[in-house]
Design a protein around this motif. Structure first.
Motif, short mmCIF file in Angstrom:
data_model
loop_
_atom_site.label_atom_id
_atom_site.label_comp_id
_atom_site.label_asym_id
_atom_site.label_seq_id
_atom_site.Cartn_x
_atom_site.Cartn_y
_atom_site.Cartn_z
N SER A 107 0.84 -1.19 0.00
CA SER A 107 0.00 0.00 0.00
C SER A 107 0.88 1.25 0.00
N VAL A 108 0.25 2.40 -0.18
CA VAL A 108 0.99 3.66 -0.18
C VAL A 108 1.56 3.93 1.21
N ASN A 109 0.73 3.79 2.24
CA ASN A 109 1.16 3.98 3.63
C ASN A 109 1.42 2.59 4.19
N GLY A 167 -12.72 1.18 -3.13
CA GLY A 167 -11.80 2.31 -3.14
C GLY A 167 -11.93 3.15 -1.88
N GLU A 168 -13.16 3.35 -1.43
CA GLU A 168 -13.38 4.12 -0.20
C GLU A 168 -12.82 3.39 1.01
N SER A 183 -10.39 1.37 1.02
CA SER A 183 -8.94 1.40 0.89
C SER A 183 -8.31 2.63 1.54
N ALA A 184 -9.12 3.64 1.76
CA ALA A 184 -8.62 4.90 2.32
C ALA A 184 -8.65 4.94 3.84
N PRO A 194 -4.23 8.03 5.05
CA PRO A 194 -4.90 6.88 4.43
C PRO A 194 -3.89 5.82 4.00
N HIS A 251 -4.42 3.48 1.61
CA HIS A 251 -4.50 3.24 0.17
C HIS A 251 -4.06 1.80 -0.14
N GLU A 252 -4.56 0.89 0.70
CA GLU A 252 -4.22 -0.52 0.51
C GLU A 252 -5.02 -1.11 -0.65
N TRP A 253 -4.51 -2.18 -1.19
CA TRP A 253 -5.22 -2.91 -2.23
C TRP A 253 -6.21 -3.85 -1.56
#
Length: 139
Positions: A16-18, A104-105, A107-108, A116, A118-120
């Motif tokens: 994920s991003v984070n 998507g929501e 995921s945040a 957030p 931002h995981e898959w």
């Protein structure tokens, strides 16, 4: 309406991003994450889109038929596996596009630092009827 399974992978999905592991989060960050998930589920339940959801413990065991008259064969637990599903949610929505929007929501959800994740999330449709041989993906 179509039902979809949202799988929340803790490990095994693309990073994920984070991407700070949860065991490194503060208690406040964990609480914020859990609250986000609870609020999300409550909103879907109120709108009639939530079927069910559960968090999963990291422990698990593989079980296989052991043969006629023999007990099942088990292997595990595999707490150190590279793949770990942290939880799941089944939603019942009007379209695939709505399922993607909700995934998507979700995921945040906030993670380390309150940012957030931002995981898959894995989004999988449930069969709405008993599949036929022509529907089987392994064929």
């Amino acid at each position: 309406m179509a039902k979809y399974l949202l799988l929340k992978h803790y490990r095994g999905a693309p990073a994920s991003v984070n991407d700070v592991p949860m065991d490194q989060w503060t208690p406040e960050e964990i609480s914020a994450h859990v609250q986000y998930m609870s609020d999300f589920a409550a909103r879907l339940e109120k709108g009639g889109e939530l079927v069910d959801s559960q968090a999963l413990a990291p422990e698990g065991t593989f079980v296989q038929y052991g043969g006629e008259g023999r007990p099942p064969v088990t292997d595990g637990p595999f707490a150190e596996t590279k793949d770990l599903i942290a939880g799941w949610m089944i939603i019942d929505v009007d379209s695939y596009e709505r399922a993607v929007e909700l995934a998507g929501e979700l995921s945040a959800a906030p993670g380390a630092g309150g940012r957030p994740i931002h995981e898959w999330l894995e989004l999988r449709p449930l069969y709405d009827a008993q599949p036929t041989l022509t529907d089987c993906p392994w064929k």
